[in-house]
Scaffold this motif. Structure first.
Motif, PDB file in Angstrom:
ATOM      1  N   LEU A 170       0.824  -1.215   0.000  1.00 23.52           N
ATOM      2  CA  LEU A 170       0.000   0.000   0.000  1.00 23.52           C
ATOM      3  C   LEU A 170       0.857   1.263   0.000  1.00 23.52           C
ATOM      4  CD1 LEU A 170      -2.850  -0.985   2.478  1.00 23.52           C
ATOM      5  CD2 LEU A 170      -2.945  -0.878  -0.008  1.00 23.52           C
ATOM      6  N   ILE A 171       2.170   1.102   0.162  1.00 23.38           N
ATOM      7  CA  ILE A 171       3.075   2.251   0.055  1.00 23.38           C
ATOM      8  C   ILE A 171       3.032   2.834  -1.356  1.00 23.38           C
ATOM      9  CG2 ILE A 171       5.503   2.962   0.173  1.00 23.38           C
ATOM     10  CD1 ILE A 171       5.909   0.797   2.285  1.00 23.38           C
ATOM     11  N   ILE A 172       2.808   1.984  -2.351  1.00 23.13           N
ATOM     12  CA  ILE A 172       2.800   2.441  -3.751  1.00 23.13           C
ATOM     13  C   ILE A 172       1.661   3.419  -4.020  1.00 23.13           C
ATOM     14  CG2 ILE A 172       2.598   1.661  -6.150  1.00 23.13           C
ATOM     15  CD1 ILE A 172       4.027  -0.905  -5.311  1.00 23.13           C
ATOM     16  N   PRO A 173       0.411   3.147  -3.607  1.00 27.33           N
ATOM     17  CA  PRO A 173      -0.646   4.159  -3.811  1.00 27.33           C
ATOM     18  C   PRO A 173      -0.394   5.465  -3.059  1.00 27.33           C
ATOM     19  CG  PRO A 173      -1.619   2.011  -3.397  1.00 27.33           C
ATOM     20  CD  PRO A 173      -0.158   1.871  -3.138  1.00 27.33           C
ATOM     21  N   ILE A 174       0.348   5.407  -1.951  1.00 28.79           N
ATOM     22  CA  ILE A 174       0.622   6.633  -1.193  1.00 28.79           C
ATOM     23  C   ILE A 174       1.370   7.649  -2.049  1.00 28.79           C
ATOM     24  CG2 ILE A 174       1.938   7.564   0.768  1.00 28.79           C
ATOM     25  CD1 ILE A 174       1.251   5.107   2.335  1.00 28.79           C
ATOM     26  N   GLU A 175       2.214   7.181  -2.964  1.00 30.54           N
ATOM     27  CA  GLU A 175       2.990   8.082  -3.821  1.00 30.54           C
ATOM     28  C   GLU A 175       2.090   8.958  -4.700  1.00 30.54           C
ATOM     29  OE1 GLU A 175       5.579   5.624  -6.050  1.00 30.54           O
ATOM     30  OE2 GLU A 175       6.745   4.929  -4.313  1.00 30.54           O
ATOM     31  N   HIS A 176       0.875   8.457  -4.982  1.00 24.78           N
ATOM     32  CA  HIS A 176      -0.042   9.199  -5.849  1.00 24.78           C
ATOM     33  C   HIS A 176      -1.217   9.797  -5.066  1.00 24.78           C
ATOM     34  CE1 HIS A 176       2.094   7.213  -9.153  1.00 24.78           C
ATOM     35  NE2 HIS A 176       1.912   6.075  -8.491  1.00 24.78           N
ATOM     36  N   ALA A 177      -1.144   9.744  -3.752  1.00 23.81           N
ATOM     37  CA  ALA A 177      -2.267  10.203  -2.921  1.00 23.81           C
ATOM     38  C   ALA A 177      -2.259  11.718  -2.770  1.00 23.81           C
ATOM     39  CB  ALA A 177      -2.205   9.547  -1.554  1.00 23.81           C
ATOM     40  N   GLU A 178      -3.451  12.272  -2.595  1.00 24.47           N
ATOM     41  CA  GLU A 178      -3.640  13.698  -2.318  1.00 24.47           C
ATOM     42  C   GLU A 178      -4.297  13.808  -0.944  1.00 24.47           C
ATOM     43  OE1 GLU A 178      -2.741  16.336  -3.938  1.00 24.47           O
ATOM     44  OE2 GLU A 178      -1.985  15.398  -5.770  1.00 24.47           O
ATOM     45  N   PHE A 179      -3.487  14.070   0.069  1.00 23.95           N
ATOM     46  CA  PHE A 179      -4.011  14.086   1.431  1.00 23.95           C
ATOM     47  C   PHE A 179      -4.885  15.317   1.700  1.00 23.95           C
ATOM     48  CE2 PHE A 179      -0.545  11.086   1.784  1.00 23.95           C
ATOM     49  CZ  PHE A 179      -1.091  10.100   2.581  1.00 23.95           C
ATOM     50  N   SER A 180      -4.907  16.219   0.753  1.00 23.00           N
ATOM     51  CA  SER A 180      -5.833  17.358   0.868  1.00 23.00           C
ATOM     52  C   SER A 180      -7.286  16.888   0.733  1.00 23.00           C
ATOM     53  CB  SER A 180      -5.517  18.405  -0.193  1.00 23.00           C
ATOM     54  OG  SER A 180      -5.615  17.855  -1.501  1.00 23.00           O
ATOM     55  N   ASN A 181      -7.483  15.662   0.206  1.00 19.93           N
ATOM     56  CA  ASN A 181      -8.842  15.113   0.114  1.00 19.93           C
ATOM     57  C   ASN A 181      -9.475  14.909   1.487  1.00 19.93           C
ATOM     58  OD1 ASN A 181      -8.685  14.995  -2.676  1.00 19.93           O
ATOM     59  ND2 ASN A 181      -8.073  12.839  -2.734  1.00 19.93           N
ATOM     60  N   LEU A 182      -8.637  14.860   2.529  1.00 19.74           N
ATOM     61  CA  LEU A 182      -9.137  14.659   3.886  1.00 19.74           C
ATOM     62  C   LEU A 182      -9.641  15.951   4.523  1.00 19.74           C
ATOM     63  CD1 LEU A 182      -6.266  12.332   5.154  1.00 19.74           C
ATOM     64  CD2 LEU A 182      -8.540  11.621   4.424  1.00 19.74           C
ATOM     65  N   LEU A 183      -9.394  17.062   3.877  1.00 24.88           N
ATOM     66  CA  LEU A 183      -9.751  18.371   4.431  1.00 24.88           C
ATOM     67  C   LEU A 183     -11.057  18.857   3.830  1.00 24.88           C
ATOM     68  CD1 LEU A 183      -6.198  20.012   4.260  1.00 24.88           C
ATOM     69  CD2 LEU A 183      -7.280  18.890   6.217  1.00 24.88           C
ATOM     70  N   PRO A 184     -11.811  19.682   4.557  1.00 26.79           N
ATOM     71  CA  PRO A 184     -11.599  20.086   5.957  1.00 26.79           C
ATOM     72  C   PRO A 184     -12.057  18.989   6.927  1.00 26.79           C
ATOM     73  CG  PRO A 184     -13.569  21.123   5.119  1.00 26.79           C
ATOM     74  CD  PRO A 184     -12.973  20.356   3.962  1.00 26.79           C
ATOM     75  N   ILE A 185     -11.356  18.852   8.015  1.00 30.76           N
ATOM     76  CA  ILE A 185     -11.679  17.839   9.018  1.00 30.76           C
ATOM     77  C   ILE A 185     -12.824  18.331   9.900  1.00 30.76           C
ATOM     78  CG2 ILE A 185     -10.799  16.579  11.022  1.00 30.76           C
ATOM     79  CD1 ILE A 185      -8.039  16.684   9.756  1.00 30.76           C
ATOM     80  N   GLY A 186     -13.770  17.460  10.189  1.00 32.96           N
ATOM     81  CA  GLY A 186     -14.850  17.800  11.115  1.00 32.96           C
ATOM     82  C   GLY A 186     -16.130  18.255  10.461  1.00 32.96           C
ATOM     83  N   GLU A 187     -16.289  18.029   9.170  1.00 32.79           N
ATOM     84  CA  GLU A 187     -17.528  18.442   8.496  1.00 32.79           C
ATOM     85  C   GLU A 187     -18.707  17.525   8.852  1.00 32.79           C
ATOM     86  OE1 GLU A 187     -16.877  20.962   4.441  1.00 32.79           O
ATOM     87  OE2 GLU A 187     -16.995  18.799   4.264  1.00 32.79           O
ATOM     88  N   ALA A 188     -18.439  16.266   9.088  1.00 27.42           N
ATOM     89  CA  ALA A 188     -19.512  15.325   9.414  1.00 27.42           C
ATOM     90  C   ALA A 188     -20.049  15.590  10.818  1.00 27.42           C
ATOM     91  CB  ALA A 188     -18.997  13.887   9.320  1.00 27.42           C
ATOM     92  N   THR A 189     -21.349  15.474  10.973  1.00 30.93           N
ATOM     93  CA  THR A 189     -21.968  15.650  12.284  1.00 30.93           C
ATOM     94  C   THR A 189     -21.740  14.402  13.136  1.00 30.93           C
ATOM     95  OG1 THR A 189     -24.084  14.735  11.581  1.00 30.93           O
ATOM     96  CG2 THR A 189     -23.722  17.113  11.235  1.00 30.93           C
TER      97      THR A 189
END
Length: 372
Positions: A170-189
């Motif tokens: 799973l290290i290989i997909p990390i190279e192409h990951a966009e961790f900005s997809n996790l932002l903004p944190i806390g939107e879910a109720t």
């Protein structure tokens, strides 16, 4: 004088035949990492979006609490589920609730085998019939479970060690990951996170098989650290996979991925092997096999404890036939989804509501008896 069927397993099992405490780590972890670990990301993302990774942690904490209550309920008398039910609920009512657990184990085993059969049909052999895949798996299950509990434990250890290399890839997909997809944190109720946690529970189910093999463990209450460690390792594993998935896929893309974890394996390519997901699917068969073996062993164990004069092999064949028929009846994705949701709801009630309540009933009943 007590009959043999009324004795606890701790009294009937020779000390040399019991497993060591570290095996509990493998038994707890291996039964939790089945087909649910291959596609939970889309289901929880439907409820909580890019904050769904929080649901993985919330559900994991509930599992830790449930294991704590199981040890509280069992540790004083080294009982199993059957003896616990008979002590708290009485003979007839206890037998009925024990049978409910047996049916639950068989139903969960059917959900696991049918989901894996569908996965094989989608990714590898579209023209292969469901009955042939299920029959091949269940014949292996029959062979392993017939060998006894120690053989099942050995398969659990292998199912953790052999496919572990998949995590490193799973290290290989990390190279192409966009961790900005996790932002903004806390939107879910909070309500959305709870709903996502409820859906996540299917990936954690199966650990209550511990209620049947607890008397077969050396050390008894001292093994709780291994049980909690196994559940914690599962939670960390699912957390890491969910973070990588949410970072690699956008939220819209993820909602279209039924088997998100295997979609990540498609990124992995080698010069000598282009379709690596085939290897991953074959390796995951060890995990699925262990799931079904432990669930079927627990269900047969319940029947043997309730009717000790009967043949365990006949009980095993009967439960395998039930799973085989369920696999044939569940013919499409909608049927499979509905069935999994039903088993998930059943599991949530049993693991996180019924078991704590059973402990509390037994606790206050003992307190009441001590009152002069």
């Amino acid at each position: 004088m007590k009959l043999q069927g009324q004795l606890t397993d701790a009294q009937l099992q020779p000390p040399d035949d019991k497993i060591s405490g570290i095996h509990v780590f493998f038994l707890i972890h291996s039964v939790q990492t089945g087909v649910g670990g291959l596609g939970f990301q889309r289901i929880i993302a439907q409820k909580a979006g890019h904050d769904s990774w929080m649901a993985v942690l919330i559900a994991g904490v509930f599992v830790q609490i449930a294991i704590f209550f199981m040890y509280l309920a069992l540790k004083k008398r080294r009982e199993d589920l059957i003896a616990l039910h008979q002590r708290i609920l009485g003979s007839w009512l206890g037998k009925i609730f024990s049978l409910v657990f047996m049916i639950y184990f068989v139903s969960l085993g059917a959900a696991v085998t049918r989901s894996y059969s569908e996965l094989v049909q989608i990714w590898m052999f579209p023209d292969l019939s469901t009955w042939s895949i299920s029959l091949a798996m269940l014949l292996l299950v029959f062979y392993i479970v017939s060998g006894g509990f120690r053989v099942v434990v050995g398969i659990s250890v292998l199912s953790v060690i052999l496919p572990f290399y998949l995590l490193l890839l799973l290290i290989i997909p990390i190279e192409h990951a966009e961790f900005s997809n996790l932002l903004p944190i806390g939107e879910a109720t909070f309500g959305q996170l709870l709903n996502a946690s409820k859906e996540m529970m299917f990936s954690y189910l199966g650990f209550c098989t511990f209620l049947m093999y607890y008397p077969l463990i050396k050390g008894g209450p001292r093994t709780q650290k291994w049980a909690q460690s196994g559940a914690l390792f599962t939670m960390i594993l699912y957390f890491v996979v969910s973070i990588i998935t949410l970072a690699y896929f956008s939220e819209k893309q993820l909602l279209t991925k039924i088997w998100a974890t295997f979609s990540l394996f498609k990124v992995v390519q080698f010069p000598f092997l282009e379709r690596f997901e085939y290897v991953g699917l074959a390796s995951w068969a060890f995990v699925i096999l262990d799931n079904v073996c432990l669930l079927l062993w627990a269900s047969v164990r319940i029947l043997r404890r309730l009717w000790p004069q009967s043949s365990g092999r006949k009980f095993l064949v009967a439960t395998l036939v039930l799973i085989f028929l369920e696999n044939i009846i569940l013919s499409g994705r909608d049927d499979i989804n509905k069935y999994i949701q039903f088993v998930n709801q059943w599991g949530v009630v049993i693991n996180f509501m019924y078991l704590p309540l059973l402990y509390l009933v037994g606790f206050f009943r003992e307190k009441w008896r001590r009152v002069p």
